[in-house]
Design an enzyme around this catalytic site. Structure first.
Site, PDB file in Angstrom:
ATOM      1  N   LYS A  57       3.739  10.532   8.089  1.00 43.87           N
ATOM      2  CA  LYS A  57       2.923  10.166   8.931  1.00 43.87           C
ATOM      3  C   LYS A  57       3.530  10.326  10.515  1.00 43.87           C
ATOM      4  O   LYS A  57       3.304  11.459  11.166  1.00 43.87           O
ATOM      5  CB  LYS A  57       2.502   8.287   9.133  1.00 43.87           C
ATOM      6  CG  LYS A  57       1.369   7.873   8.693  1.00 43.87           C
ATOM      7  CD  LYS A  57       1.396   6.540   8.630  1.00 43.87           C
ATOM      8  CE  LYS A  57       0.047   5.650   7.755  1.00 43.87           C
ATOM      9  NZ  LYS A  57      -1.469   6.130   7.872  1.00 43.87           N
ATOM     10  N   ASP A  96       9.278   3.225   1.268  1.00 39.81           N
ATOM     11  CA  ASP A  96       8.141   3.349   1.114  1.00 39.81           C
ATOM     12  C   ASP A  96       8.332   3.495   3.098  1.00 39.81           C
ATOM     13  O   ASP A  96       8.223   2.201   3.696  1.00 39.81           O
ATOM     14  CB  ASP A  96       6.909   2.718   1.341  1.00 39.81           C
ATOM     15  CG  ASP A  96       5.834   3.637   1.705  1.00 39.81           C
ATOM     16  OD1 ASP A  96       5.893   4.003   2.927  1.00 39.81           O
ATOM     17  OD2 ASP A  96       4.680   3.784   0.658  1.00 39.81           O
ATOM     18  N   PHE A 122       1.244  -0.831  -0.023  1.00 36.24           N
ATOM     19  CA  PHE A 122      -0.120  -0.173   0.297  1.00 36.24           C
ATOM     20  C   PHE A 122       0.829   1.624  -0.236  1.00 36.24           C
ATOM     21  O   PHE A 122       2.062   1.286   0.694  1.00 36.24           O
ATOM     22  CB  PHE A 122      -0.804   0.140   1.531  1.00 36.24           C
ATOM     23  CG  PHE A 122      -1.309   1.711   0.910  1.00 36.24           C
ATOM     24  CD1 PHE A 122      -2.901   0.782  -0.015  1.00 36.24           C
ATOM     25  CD2 PHE A 122      -1.410   2.127   2.108  1.00 36.24           C
ATOM     26  CE1 PHE A 122      -3.779   2.533   0.562  1.00 36.24           C
ATOM     27  CE2 PHE A 122      -2.658   3.275   2.081  1.00 36.24           C
ATOM     28  CZ  PHE A 122      -3.449   3.611   1.389  1.00 36.24           C
TER      29      PHE A 122
END
Length: 398
Positions: A253, A224, A139
């Site tokens: 985040k 990522d 993702f």
């Protein structure tokens, strides 16, 4: 049972917002540390942390002060002007990564960081290398570019075609990756641990294999670390524990501690592959978000939250394993980035029962619950959850 104020706010939510999230079951009003209260005054231990975002918990004085002071001084400049906070943040990230030749692009989210990374890799590779390689169940975001390399067919299918050739290989399968990467490939994008798939780690040595395969083919290694970065695994960045360095690193985040920010870091020739006008963001490097990120980095260092994440995470994982409950298959993950794996697809029920007991956890997969609490979570708070877990599980699987 849903209380009156929560029900009223849920109704307003449904009448005003697009139905992209359904209607969330809990309406949070305020937070302090690792605890939050809903609009009806019920307390919860927040073991989700805004999906690995609230690194310092809620209302941390350092973050509050940094945001208030910066907002009072200068809230926005656009990219037409520079300001000191964005420079300081880029310098700080470069220092933490240990490569003075690295360069940073600041964005507003993980999706945007990944968009920058994909453009950067394509720009550096040129038109002769149009192909991207990604992993099944990976993702990387929901914009069209990031979704193109997201390996979840249920997410991808409604929005294609994407105009980009992407080859998907199984997560952690170095042989399959080697077979997929040739001289037409611009970049390989992977996560050190697949977060949205259920906190699924790759086998030991996988990142080193990705590095070797990309080097052999001349492709960019894009890592990522949007969920795993900024101390979540007990290291500043998960790849540092593996002794490898990517060509492009994406962060978001936890970096902003609750303020929207993302970063794309390029190393080697990828540090300078973008030219003026190749990419941009009106809000990227925003002074307030950059000040928040600096406060997060300072606090993680000053309060030894790397060590705390490792120690408290290990205790939390062991406490969940030790329940010996028939519904518990095991625990995956590192530091304060964990998944409680179930023997049956009952995660949504466990999430609901946990909330009834005052604990917020995330049914990230049908058989797995994600825990990504603030790095400030105390051992006592972790123990309160593991102590309550058997009763929670008994309500689902008596």
């Amino acid at each position: 049972m849903t209380a009156e104020r929560t029900r009223a706010l849920q109704e307003r939510f449904g009448n005003a917002l697009m139905p992209t999230y359904g209607v969330p079951p809990v309406a949070i009003a305020r937070g302090e540390g690792a605890r939050v209260w809903d609009v009806d005054g019920r307390p919860y231990l927040d073991l989700i942390g805004g999906i690995a975002v609230s690194a310092l918990g809620h209302g941390h004085p350092a973050l509050v002060k940094a945001v208030a002071d910066q907002t009072a001084a200068l809230a926005h400049t656009s990219n037409l002007f520079l300001h000191e906070r964005e420079v300081e943040l880029a310098e700080r990230l470069i220092a933490l990564l240990g490569d003075p030749g690295a360069r940073v692009f600041l964005a507003n989210s993980g999706t945007e960081a990944n968009e920058a990374a994909l453009k950067l890799a394509r720009k550096a590779a040129g038109p002769a290398r149009p192909v991207l390689v990604a992993t099944e169940n990976g993702f990387h975001g929901r914009s069209l570019g990031a979704l193109a390399v997201t390996g979840k067919e249920s997410m991808r299918a409604p929005f294609g075609p994407y105009g980009t050739e992407v080859r998907f290989v199984p997560h952690g399968d170095a042989g399959a990756l080697r077979a997929a990467v040739d001289d037409t490939v611009a970049a390989v994008i992977v996560e050190p641990v697949q977060g949205e798939a259920g906190v699924v780690p790759a086998p030991d040595g996988y990142l080193a294999a990705v590095r070797e395969i990309c080097d052999a083919a001349g492709a960019a290694f894009v890592l990522d670390e949007i969920q795993s970065g900024i101390g979540r695994t007990g290291h500043w960045f998960a790849h540092q524990a593996q002794g490898v360095r990517p060509d492009v690193l994406t962060l978001a985040k936890g970096l902003g501690g609750g303020l929207p920010i993302g970063a794309c870091v390029g190393f080697g020739r990828y540090a300078t592959a973008f030219a003026k006008g190749d990419h941009g963001s009106t809000f990227g490097g925003n002074p307030v978000a950059a000040a928040a990120a600096l406060a997060v980095l300072d606090t993680v260092e000053n309060e030894d939250l790397l060590g705390s994440a490792a120690r408290t995470g290990a205790a939390l994982a062991e406490g969940m394993r030790a329940t010996g409950h028939p519904l518990v298959a095991g625990v995956r993950g590192t530091g304060l980035w964990l998944a409680l794996v179930l023997t049956a697809e009952r995660a949504a029920e466990v999430q609901a029962r946990a909330a009834d007991h005052g604990f917020l956890i995330n049914a990230v997969a049908p058989d797995a619950l994600r825990l990504a609490p603030p790095l400030t979570l105390t051992p006592e708070q972790a123990a309160s959850f593991t102590g309550a877990l058997p009763a929670i599980l008994d309500e689902v699987n008596p």
